[in-house]
Design an enzyme around this catalytic site. Structure first.
Site, PDB file in Angstrom:
ATOM      1  CG  HIS A  78      -2.078  -0.942   1.006  1.00 51.93           C
ATOM      2  ND1 HIS A  78      -3.192  -0.879   1.837  1.00 51.93           N
ATOM      3  CD2 HIS A  78      -2.275  -1.901   0.312  1.00 51.93           C
ATOM      4  CE1 HIS A  78      -3.974  -1.750   1.507  1.00 51.93           C
ATOM      5  NE2 HIS A  78      -3.499  -2.288   0.539  1.00 51.93           N
ATOM      6  CE1 TYR A 207      -5.996   3.717  11.137  1.00 50.72           C
ATOM      7  CE2 TYR A 207      -5.097   4.023   8.616  1.00 50.72           C
ATOM      8  CZ  TYR A 207      -4.852   3.509   9.767  1.00 50.72           C
ATOM      9  OH  TYR A 207      -4.024   2.575  10.247  1.00 50.72           O
ATOM     10  N   PRO A 299      -4.104   0.995  18.789  1.00 53.24           N
ATOM     11  CG  PRO A 299      -5.756  -0.429  18.486  1.00 53.24           C
ATOM     12  CD  PRO A 299      -5.214   0.347  19.431  1.00 53.24           C
ATOM     13  CE  LYS A 303       4.049   3.977  13.250  1.00 54.60           C
ATOM     14  NZ  LYS A 303       3.895   3.406  11.875  1.00 54.60           N
ATOM     15  CE1 TYR A 391      -1.254   3.948   9.278  1.00 53.00           C
ATOM     16  CE2 TYR A 391      -0.297   3.096   7.158  1.00 53.00           C
ATOM     17  CZ  TYR A 391      -1.147   3.124   8.337  1.00 53.00           C
ATOM     18  OH  TYR A 391      -2.091   2.067   8.150  1.00 53.00           O
TER      19      TYR A 391
HETATM   20  P1  RFL Z   1       1.996 -10.908  22.137  1.00 50.47           P
HETATM   21  O1  RFL Z   1       1.754 -11.109  20.660  1.00 50.47           O
HETATM   22  O2  RFL Z   1       1.050 -10.672  23.056  1.00 50.47           O
HETATM   23  O3  RFL Z   1       2.830 -12.130  22.573  1.00 50.47           O
HETATM   24  C1  RFL Z   1       3.132 -12.616  23.816  1.00 50.47           C
HETATM   25  C2  RFL Z   1       3.087 -14.145  24.046  1.00 50.47           C
HETATM   26  O4  RFL Z   1       3.570 -14.301  25.316  1.00 50.47           O
HETATM   27  C3  RFL Z   1       2.693 -15.606  25.843  1.00 50.47           C
HETATM   28  N1  RFL Z   1       2.750 -15.255  27.422  1.00 50.47           N
HETATM   29  C4  RFL Z   1       3.346 -16.202  27.951  1.00 50.47           C
HETATM   30  N2  RFL Z   1       4.203 -17.210  27.771  1.00 50.47           N
HETATM   31  C5  RFL Z   1       4.848 -17.793  28.659  1.00 50.47           C
HETATM   32  N3  RFL Z   1       4.481 -17.468  30.215  1.00 50.47           N
HETATM   33  C6  RFL Z   1       3.683 -16.427  30.458  1.00 50.47           C
HETATM   34  N4  RFL Z   1       3.454 -16.192  31.724  1.00 50.47           N
HETATM   35  C7  RFL Z   1       3.093 -15.903  29.528  1.00 50.47           C
HETATM   36  N5  RFL Z   1       2.236 -14.869  29.401  1.00 50.47           N
HETATM   37  C8  RFL Z   1       1.921 -14.413  28.200  1.00 50.47           C
HETATM   38  C9  RFL Z   1       1.473 -14.899  25.193  1.00 50.47           C
HETATM   39  O5  RFL Z   1       0.475 -16.196  25.280  1.00 50.47           O
HETATM   40  C10 RFL Z   1       1.766 -14.573  23.733  1.00 50.47           C
HETATM   41  O6  RFL Z   1       1.824 -15.876  22.938  1.00 50.47           O
HETATM   42  O7  RFL Z   1       3.538  -9.967  22.300  1.00 50.47           O
HETATM   43  P2  RFL Z   1       4.724  -9.662  21.207  1.00 50.47           P
HETATM   44  O8  RFL Z   1       5.136 -10.646  20.759  1.00 50.47           O
HETATM   45  O9  RFL Z   1       5.316  -8.482  21.833  1.00 50.47           O
HETATM   46  O10 RFL Z   1       3.797  -8.641  19.943  1.00 50.47           O
HETATM   47  C11 RFL Z   1       3.234  -7.582  20.146  1.00 50.47           C
HETATM   48  C12 RFL Z   1       1.729  -7.614  19.049  1.00 50.47           C
HETATM   49  O11 RFL Z   1       0.994  -8.752  19.360  1.00 50.47           O
HETATM   50  C13 RFL Z   1       0.952  -6.445  19.296  1.00 50.47           C
HETATM   51  O12 RFL Z   1       1.771  -5.160  19.660  1.00 50.47           O
HETATM   52  C14 RFL Z   1      -0.112  -6.085  18.518  1.00 50.47           C
HETATM   53  O13 RFL Z   1      -0.928  -7.327  18.010  1.00 50.47           O
HETATM   54  C15 RFL Z   1      -1.064  -5.048  19.298  1.00 50.47           C
HETATM   55  N6  RFL Z   1      -2.331  -5.120  18.619  1.00 50.47           N
HETATM   56  C16 RFL Z   1      -2.674  -4.561  17.445  1.00 50.47           C
HETATM   57  N7  RFL Z   1      -1.409  -3.698  16.703  1.00 50.47           N
HETATM   58  C17 RFL Z   1      -1.514  -3.424  15.442  1.00 50.47           C
HETATM   59  O14 RFL Z   1      -0.766  -2.824  15.151  1.00 50.47           O
HETATM   60  N8  RFL Z   1      -2.723  -3.471  15.016  1.00 50.47           N
HETATM   61  C18 RFL Z   1      -4.012  -4.095  15.728  1.00 50.47           C
HETATM   62  O15 RFL Z   1      -5.078  -3.950  15.017  1.00 50.47           O
HETATM   63  C19 RFL Z   1      -3.676  -4.548  16.697  1.00 50.47           C
HETATM   64  N9  RFL Z   1      -4.720  -5.104  17.526  1.00 50.47           N
HETATM   65  C20 RFL Z   1      -3.401  -5.737  19.235  1.00 50.47           C
HETATM   66  C21 RFL Z   1      -4.693  -5.848  18.561  1.00 50.47           C
HETATM   67  C22 RFL Z   1      -3.264  -6.116  20.492  1.00 50.47           C
HETATM   68  C23 RFL Z   1      -4.398  -6.880  21.284  1.00 50.47           C
HETATM   69  N10 RFL Z   1      -4.029  -7.501  22.673  1.00 50.47           N
HETATM   70  C24 RFL Z   1      -2.753  -7.702  23.287  1.00 50.47           C
HETATM   71  C25 RFL Z   1      -5.076  -7.578  23.468  1.00 50.47           C
HETATM   72  C26 RFL Z   1      -5.596  -6.512  19.179  1.00 50.47           C
HETATM   73  C27 RFL Z   1      -5.645  -7.053  20.590  1.00 50.47           C
HETATM   74  C28 RFL Z   1      -6.619  -7.794  21.030  1.00 50.47           C
HETATM   75  C1  PHB Z   2      -5.658  -4.168  11.015  1.00 43.76           C
HETATM   76  O1  PHB Z   2      -5.984  -4.639   9.782  1.00 43.76           O
HETATM   77  O2  PHB Z   2      -6.103  -5.084  11.680  1.00 43.76           O
HETATM   78  C2  PHB Z   2      -5.224  -2.798  11.292  1.00 43.76           C
HETATM   79  C3  PHB Z   2      -5.026  -1.966  10.459  1.00 43.76           C
HETATM   80  C4  PHB Z   2      -4.533  -0.648  10.661  1.00 43.76           C
HETATM   81  C5  PHB Z   2      -4.683  -0.144  12.029  1.00 43.76           C
HETATM   82  C6  PHB Z   2      -4.940  -1.325  12.937  1.00 43.76           C
HETATM   83  C7  PHB Z   2      -5.268  -2.383  12.572  1.00 43.76           C
HETATM   84  O3  PHB Z   2      -4.211   0.977  12.195  1.00 43.76           O
END
Ligand code: RFL
Ligand code: PHB
Length: 396
Positions: A78, A207, A299, A303, A391
């Protein structure tokens, strides 16, 4: 403890999210040995639907890890994003504003799948369903981690522990409270997200700022859409039957766009609270925090996953210096270097969230200021360039 229950590695990684898996893969390529402990099952980890937008720097790291093949063949490049407000759509040209850079739309679930597959192909060890993981003695030179697997208590001796276990993990919680400082802002709303097998309404993300609240149109492929609407933080998924979701999404989009939204039964729905959070420092003796374990962004700026990847980049440099060149000072540099980039992304995510959402305390003045800022953003090359360079991702 008998030998079978006690093993040794150089780096014990806690958590097999994107941070832990990418770290494991890059360390392996650098010749550093690591074991991963994950609390959940592999299926559970692969079932989580989260981020969707990868910065070029994140894709570069996947390439270095030898895991970017599918991202390149299936991901969508994109070069722009759309802002919607006051009934119309405005395209921001990311490439023009950032010296030709683009982002890749490729789901976090797929990134995780690719990294897990590579790890398995190389025969590297991950303990899934590891219960009661406890990082220990990390204030000295001989840390170890204990955990329970199949009812048996085990121990991994290591040189370094990498806490990649997310916001609710055990690593940050194990640090003595007087050694850590935290900074936090909770937002008074969440995002209700829906995944559906329907073609995305636009080729690029939208957005949308609206009097009813924020909405986001994203995607995973040309046939799979990911949509979000801002919702009260106390809402539950049961409050959002598909029909209500689609109605609310359409209401928040310009009319001509809303008419083109194709609906399909939801495959997944979840609500995420919005939060800004940073813990400092990222190093406590031989324990290093990385990714969501150390910081959270709302989110809106896409980032979270990208910051986890940039932490990994700095941590791999530090650990390679330490293990391969005997440079103990490399370990000291990790926290400062990673945090400098973290705070810039925190600022951007906070700013973009504040601009696009409706806050309960908003008055008429706040709404006018926001509209003026949106007008400025889509009308000024300088403003669009500042948005774009953030971005697409600041350089390391
Ligand atoms: P993660 O992906 O949370 O992975 C952490 C892992 O550690 C495990 N864990 C344990 N393992 C052993 N012992 C313990 N005591 C443990 N406690 C936890 C967990 O099961 C898991 O597998 O962190 P990591 O690797 O730092 O990655 C970060 C990203 O996942 C995160 O920044 C993004 O997904 C944030 N986020 C989003 N970011 C975006 O840019 N766009 C989004 O749309 C977006 N949606 C989200 C999200 C984060 C969410 N969370 C954390 C609730 C939606 C949700 C629901
Ligand atoms: C997504 O595709 O899940 C998504 C994309 C952009 C964002 C957050 C989430 O800023």
């Amino acid at each position: 403890m008998s030998d079978g229950r006690r093993t040794r590695t150089q780096v014990c990684i806690i958590g097999s999210g994107p941070a832990g898996l990418l770290l494991g893969q890059l360390l392996h390529r650098a010749g550093v040995d690591a074991v991963i402990l994950e609390r959940r099952s592999k299926q559970y980890v692969l079932g989580r639907i989260r981020a969707g937008v990868l910065e070029r720097t994140t894709v570069d790291l996947l390439e270095r890890a030898g895991c970017a093949g599918r991202a390149h063949s299936e991901g969508l490049i994109h070069a722009g994003v759309n802002l919607a407000f006051d009934g119309s759509l405005h395209r921001l040209d990311l490439a023009a504003g950032s010296g030709g850079k683009t982002v890749l739309v490729y789901g976090q679930t797929e990134v995780t799948r690719d990294l897990m597959a590579a790890r398995e192909a190389e025969g590297l060890i991950t303990h899934y369903a590891a219960e009661d993981v406890e990082p220990q003695d990390f204030d000295g030179a001989r840390p170890f981690v204990t955990f329970t697997e199949g009812g048996v208590r085990r121990r991994i001796d290591c040189d370094v522990i990498a806490g990649c276990d997310g916001y609710h993990g055990v690593s940050r919680a194990s640090v003595p409270p007087d050694a850590i400082r935290t900074f936090q802002r909770d937002y008074p709303f969440g995002w209700m997200g829906l995944l559906a097998d329907a073609p995305p309404v636009e080729e690029e993300l939208i957005y949308a700022a609206h009097a009813h609240g924020f909405a986001l149109c994203s995607m995973r492929s040309p046939t799979r859409s990911r949509y979000y609407v801002q919702c009260p933080v106390e809402d539950r998924v049961e409050d959002w039957p598909d029909d209500r979701f689609w109605d609310e999404l359409r209401r928040r989009l310009p009319e001509d766009v809303a008419r083109r939204v194709e609906t399909a039964p939801s495959i997944e729905k979840s609500i995420a609270p919005l939060r800004s959070f940073v813990a400092e420092p990222l190093r406590f003796g031989r324990l290093f925090l990385c990714g969501d374990a150390a910081h959270i962004v709302p989110p809106t700026g896409a980032k979270g996953l990208n910051l986890a990847a940039s932490d990994v980049h700095y941590l791999v440099e530090a650990l390679s210096g330490f293990f391969l060149e005997g440079d103990a000072e490399a370990l000291d540099r990790y926290s400062t270097r990673a945090l400098a980039r973290v705070w810039k992304a925190e600022r951007f995510s906070w700013w973009f969230t504040s601009l696009m959402h409706r806050f309960p305390e908003d008055g008429a003045f706040d709404r006018r200021i926001r509209r003026a800022e949106l007008d400025y953003l889509v009308g000024s090359e300088a403003a669009a360039a500042a948005f774009s360079e953030n971005y697409v991702g600041l350089p390391f």
